[in-house]
Enzyme design. Structure first.
Site, mmCIF file in Angstrom:
data_model
loop_
_atom_site.group_PDB
_atom_site.id
_atom_site.type_symbol
_atom_site.label_atom_id
_atom_site.label_comp_id
_atom_site.label_asym_id
_atom_site.label_seq_id
_atom_site.Cartn_x
_atom_site.Cartn_y
_atom_site.Cartn_z
ATOM 1 N N CYS A 14 2.223 -10.798 6.935
ATOM 2 C CA CYS A 14 1.162 -10.705 5.933
ATOM 3 C C CYS A 14 -0.082 -11.484 6.321
ATOM 4 O O CYS A 14 -1.117 -11.370 5.651
ATOM 5 C CB CYS A 14 1.686 -11.178 4.583
ATOM 6 S SG CYS A 14 2.887 -10.039 3.848
ATOM 7 N N ASP A 51 0.562 -6.444 -8.200
ATOM 8 C CA ASP A 51 1.409 -6.218 -7.032
ATOM 9 C C ASP A 51 1.712 -4.751 -6.765
ATOM 10 O O ASP A 51 1.968 -4.362 -5.633
ATOM 11 C CB ASP A 51 2.719 -6.988 -7.209
ATOM 12 C CG ASP A 51 2.490 -8.493 -7.232
ATOM 13 O OD1 ASP A 51 2.139 -9.041 -6.184
ATOM 14 O OD2 ASP A 51 2.642 -9.097 -8.309
ATOM 15 N N ASP A 68 3.973 -1.495 1.540
ATOM 16 C CA ASP A 68 3.620 -2.674 2.322
ATOM 17 C C ASP A 68 4.135 -2.494 3.744
ATOM 18 O O ASP A 68 5.275 -2.066 3.941
ATOM 19 C CB ASP A 68 4.231 -3.935 1.704
ATOM 20 C CG ASP A 68 3.378 -5.181 1.966
ATOM 21 O OD1 ASP A 68 2.979 -5.376 3.126
ATOM 22 O OD2 ASP A 68 3.110 -5.932 1.016
ATOM 23 N N ASP A 91 7.364 -6.347 -4.241
ATOM 24 C CA ASP A 91 6.323 -5.942 -5.190
ATOM 25 C C ASP A 91 6.918 -5.323 -6.451
ATOM 26 O O ASP A 91 6.369 -5.465 -7.545
ATOM 27 C CB ASP A 91 5.367 -4.939 -4.539
ATOM 28 C CG ASP A 91 4.398 -5.597 -3.578
ATOM 29 O OD1 ASP A 91 4.255 -6.829 -3.631
ATOM 30 O OD2 ASP A 91 3.777 -4.875 -2.772
ATOM 31 N N GLY A 139 10.552 9.194 5.784
ATOM 32 C CA GLY A 139 9.351 8.395 5.976
ATOM 33 C C GLY A 139 8.354 9.090 6.880
ATOM 34 O O GLY A 139 8.345 10.314 7.004
ATOM 35 N N HIS A 140 7.539 8.282 7.544
ATOM 36 C CA HIS A 140 6.485 8.824 8.391
ATOM 37 C C HIS A 140 6.264 7.880 9.564
ATOM 38 O O HIS A 140 6.356 6.655 9.418
ATOM 39 C CB HIS A 140 5.189 8.975 7.591
ATOM 40 C CG HIS A 140 4.087 9.641 8.352
ATOM 41 N ND1 HIS A 140 4.136 10.959 8.738
ATOM 42 C CD2 HIS A 140 2.902 9.153 8.809
ATOM 43 C CE1 HIS A 140 3.034 11.265 9.402
ATOM 44 N NE2 HIS A 140 2.271 10.181 9.452
#
Length: 330
Positions: A14, A51, A68, A91, A139-140
């Site tokens: 982060c 969030d 995220d 989150d 997903g990707h």
């Protein structure tokens, strides 16, 4: 040959977030837009910088959506996957929700790093989602100059019991559920290769139990402490709630070795940008620059910051009526 993933990214975790001041200037014009024939009522959007997004749908349920992802924060690919997944799920927990399903987000420099490492990253994410009782499906992926990994997560919550960052009220204590210092230890790891098992254990610990405890205690205001540091997230919460957050730096817990890492100069650019962003809004006159940097340390998969008292976790301050500053330390 040992491959150190952190050496293939300019930042880590982060700490590589876009600086909060710059980010707010970009997204500031996106609030207020309403879709045609919306499928639900938007309860939490961009306005307070919370969030995740929350939408009330039929059946008296709030749908929570978040995403995220970040570059490697540790060298071990499996651990990185676990950390990134726990961070993304956080989150949902920070808003009092339960994660239901997630999808992978993967960026991989396919001509530089072997795909076997990417498989280990994905397995780390899968195992943490399994621990959370959250489906991970699909997903990707993209060919990316730097490795990146994270999740897009959908969860559910009671729309009348959301934890929000704009619901703080004067007179309520502030509780922190994980120690600080993750950022400086990760910076040391990136520079030296030293492995900090206790930092990894902290980052891979789900915020699920803390979220359940916050709801059980009747809390209505919370956020998680990630890339903007404790000071940055305190500032956002206090600003959104129209209060001032007063903290006692001596009450804030730190991971072993955090002060030594700061002393030895392992401070990320993200941490320094956090402090620069908050400083005009905070009264830091009663704390040292060293302490202020630790309070601004960019966390990855940090704990929850709850307006309320949670058994077993330290109270680090309280919310008071708004003064000239959003945050007062000392």
């Amino acid at each position: 040959m040992t491959i150190r993933l952190t050496q293939y990214a300019h930042g880590g975790g982060c700490a590589c977030k876009i600086p909060p001041g710059e980010l707010e200037s970009v997204v500031g014009g996106l609030t207020g837009a309403r879709p045609v024939n919306a499928a639900g009522e938007l309860l939490v959007g961009l306005d307070a910088g919370d969030d995740a997004a929350a939408v009330r749908i039929s059946g008296g349920t709030a749908l929570i959506a978040t995403t995220d992802f970040f570059t490697p924060v540790v060298d071990d690919p499996y651990d990185w996957g676990r950390i990134a997944a726990a961070n993304a799920l956080s989150d949902v927990y920070a808003m009092g929700g339960t994660p239901v399903v997630a999808v992978n987000l993967l960026g991989w420099p396919r001509e530089v790093l072997p795909f076997e490492l990417a498989a280990e990253v994905l397995h780390g994410g899968l195992d943490v989602c399994g621990e959370a009782g959250c489906h991970l499906a699909g997903g990707h992926s993209v060919d990316s100059p730097e490795p990146q990994y994270g999740l897009a997560v959908t969860g559910t919550a009671d729309p009348d019991r959301l934890l929000r960052n704009d619901s703080g009220r004067p007179g309520v204590p502030l509780t922190l559920t994980k120690p600080l210092g993750i950022g400086v230890l990760n910076s040391r790891h990136k520079a030296t290769g030293e492995r900090f098992e206790h930092a990894i254990a902290t980052m891979t610990t789900l915020n699920r139990d803390a979220s359940v405890a916050a709801l059980a205690a009747g809390a209505v205001c919370a956020t998680d402490v990630t890339g903007f540091g404790l000071l940055g997230h305190l500032h956002k919460l206090a600003r959104a709630s129209g209060v001032t957050a007063r903290i006692d730096p001596a009450a804030v817990p730190y991971l072993d070795g955090a002060r030594e890492a700061l002393r030895d100069g392992y401070v990320s650019g993200g941490t320094r940008r956090n402090l620069d962003w908050v400083r005009p809004h905070a009264d830091l006159s009663r704390t040292t620059e060293t302490e202020a940097l630790l309070l601004a340390d960019a966390q990855t998969s940090g704990g929850l910051l709850v307006a309320g008292e949670l058994p077993g976790h330290p109270v680090i301050g309280e919310l008071v009526s708004r003064s000239d500053h959003t945050v007062v330390a000392g």
